[in-house]
Design an enzyme around this catalytic site. Structure first.
Site, PDB file in Angstrom:
ATOM      1  N   LYS A  54       0.844  -1.203   0.000  1.00  0.00           N
ATOM      2  CA  LYS A  54       0.000   0.000   0.000  1.00  0.00           C
ATOM      3  C   LYS A  54       0.880   1.254   0.000  1.00  0.00           C
ATOM      4  O   LYS A  54       0.645   2.204  -0.751  1.00  0.00           O
ATOM      5  CB  LYS A  54      -0.937  -0.001   1.225  1.00  0.00           C
ATOM      6  N   GLN A  98      -4.812  -1.422   9.474  1.00  0.00           N
ATOM      7  CA  GLN A  98      -4.733  -2.776   8.926  1.00  0.00           C
ATOM      8  C   GLN A  98      -5.326  -3.776   9.914  1.00  0.00           C
ATOM      9  O   GLN A  98      -4.988  -3.777  11.098  1.00  0.00           O
ATOM     10  CB  GLN A  98      -3.264  -3.111   8.601  1.00  0.00           C
ATOM     11  N   ASP A 121     -11.456   2.567   3.587  1.00  0.00           N
ATOM     12  CA  ASP A 121     -11.768   1.130   3.527  1.00  0.00           C
ATOM     13  C   ASP A 121     -13.265   0.912   3.295  1.00  0.00           C
ATOM     14  O   ASP A 121     -13.681  -0.168   2.893  1.00  0.00           O
ATOM     15  CB  ASP A 121     -11.417   0.466   4.873  1.00  0.00           C
TER      16      ASP A 121
END
Ligand code: GUN
Length: 303
Positions: A54, A98, A121
Site C-alpha cells: 500500500k 490494517q 476502507d
C-alpha cells in the site's frame, strides 16, 4: 475451451495511470495531494506485506503517505487517540488501520472511531449504510468489492440481468459485493444469490452462475464441475498454503492459492482471475482511488 485470464496486475496499471493523471491535475490546480495514513499494529507478516505494498503504491502515485507502526501491546485507548489525531489532520484524507488487530483491541470500536469522511476502507457503519442505499449516496465503495466490479466491467462481461452467485457472506467482501451488483445502474442490475456455510447444495447454486464470485477462504473449495461453461469466475481467496524462495529476490515468500481450482477451472470458465495476480493487486488500487475520492469530496469536485 480455455478461459480469458482477467489480469489484476494489468488492469491495475491502467487505473493507476488514470489516478496519477488526476493527482497531477489536482495538484496543479488546487495545490493539494491525497494524504493516506496506514496504521499497522504488531508484526503479522501478512499484514506487513499488504501494508508495504500500500505504501509503495501511494508513494508511486505521489500521495502524501504516513506510515504509522504501533507495537503489538498498544492499548485500545491509545489507538483511539491516535485515530482521533489523524481525524483532525488536514493533510490526511484517508485512514487505514490494517486488520486483524491484537486481542486486547475491539475492532468494531476502532472502525467506528475513523471519521466516515476519511474511511477509505468503507468499513464504517455510515459507509456500509451509504452502500446499501446505492447511487450517489455511496462515498467509499469497499476496496475488494470495488476491485471485483471493476474487473468484471473492464473484462467486458455483461452484468445487467446476469445470474451472479457469491460464495461467502463476510462484511468485507460477500455482503457488500452482493449489494453493489444488485443496485440499479451501470456495472450492476444483476440477479444475486449469496451462498454460505449453511447453504444446502452449494454446487447447484454455483452451476447456475453466469458470474461466480468466490470469497470463502477455503483453498480449492469450488470444483470445476460447479462452473457453468463460459462463466466468469472471480477468485477472491488468498490462502497461504506454504512457503518458497522467490526467484526474483531470493527471499522466502508465501505460496498463495485461491478458493477455486484454477488449473482445471480455466478449461471450463469463459473468464477467470488468477491467484496471485488477480483481485489482490486491484484491491490496493481501489484504496488509492478512494483516497483520491476523499480529497475530491473535500475540494467539492464530487457532490
Ligand atoms: N486486512 C485484510 N484486508 C484488509 C482491508 O481491505 N483493509 C484493512 N484495513 N485491513 C485488511
Amino acid at each position: 475451451m480455455t478461459a480469458t485470464i482477467i489480469s489484476g496486475t494489468q488492469i491495475r496499471e491502467e487505473i493507476l495511470a488514470e489516478i496519477s493523471q488526476e493527482v497531477q491535475g489536482i495538484r496543479q490546480k488546487y495545490g493539494e495531494i491525497p494524504g493516506l495514513v496506514t496504521i499497522l499494529v504488531g508484526e503479522n507478516p501478512a499484514s506487513q506485506s499488504y501494508v508495504s505494498l500500500k505504501i509503495k503504491t501511494a508513494n508511486r502515485l505521489g500521495f502524501h503517505e504516513v506510515q504509522d507502526n504501533q507495537p503489538d501491546h498498544i492499548s485500545e485507548e491509545d489507538l483511539l487517540a491516535l485515530i482521533d489525531q489523524y481525524n483532525q489532520d488536514e493533510k490526511i484524507h484517508g485512514i487505514l488501520v490494517q486488520l486483524p488487530l491484537p486481542q486486547q483491541i475491539n475492532e468494531e470500536n476502532i472502525i467506528n472511531a475513523i471519521h466516515p469522511d476519511k474511511d477509505v476502507d468503507g468499513f464504517h457503519p455510515v459507509n456500509a449504510g451509504r452502500l446499501l442505499i446505492g447511487g450517489t449516496a455511496v462515498k467509499f465503495p469497499p476496496c475488494t468489492p470495488a476491485a471485483i466490479q471493476e474487473m468484471i466491467v473492464r473484462a467486458g462481461v455483461p452484468i445487467e440481468g446476469a445470474e451472479v452467485v457469491v460464495v461467502g457472506r463476510s462484511n468485507i467482501v460477500g455482503k457488500p459485493i452482493a449489494n453493489m451488483l444488485l443496485q440499479k445502474g451501470t456495472g450492476a442490475n444483476a440477479t444475486v444469490t449469496v451462498v454460505h456455510t449453511r447453504t444446502r447444495n452449494m454446487d447447484t447454486h454455483c452451476k447456475r452462475a453466469d458470474i461466480l464470485i468466490v470469497a470463502a477462504g477455503v483453498p480449492n473449495l469450488v470444483k470445476p464441475e460447479w462452473i457453468k461453461p463460459g462463466a466468469c469466475v472471480i477468485d477472491v481467496g488468498v490462502n497461504r498454503v506454504g512457503e518458497k524462495i522467490s526467484e526474483k529476490t531470493g527471499k522466502k515468500i508465501a505460496i498463495l492459492k485461491g478458493d477455486v481450482d484454477f488449473e482445471k477451472a480455466k478449461d471450463v470458465a469463459g473468464f477467470i482471475t488468477p491467484v496471485p495476480g488477480g483481485v489482490g493487486p486491484m484491491t490496493i488500487t481501489m484504496l488509492m482511488r478512494n483516497t483520491l475520492r476523499s480529497l475530491k469530496y473535500k475540494l467539492g469536485l464530487i457532490e
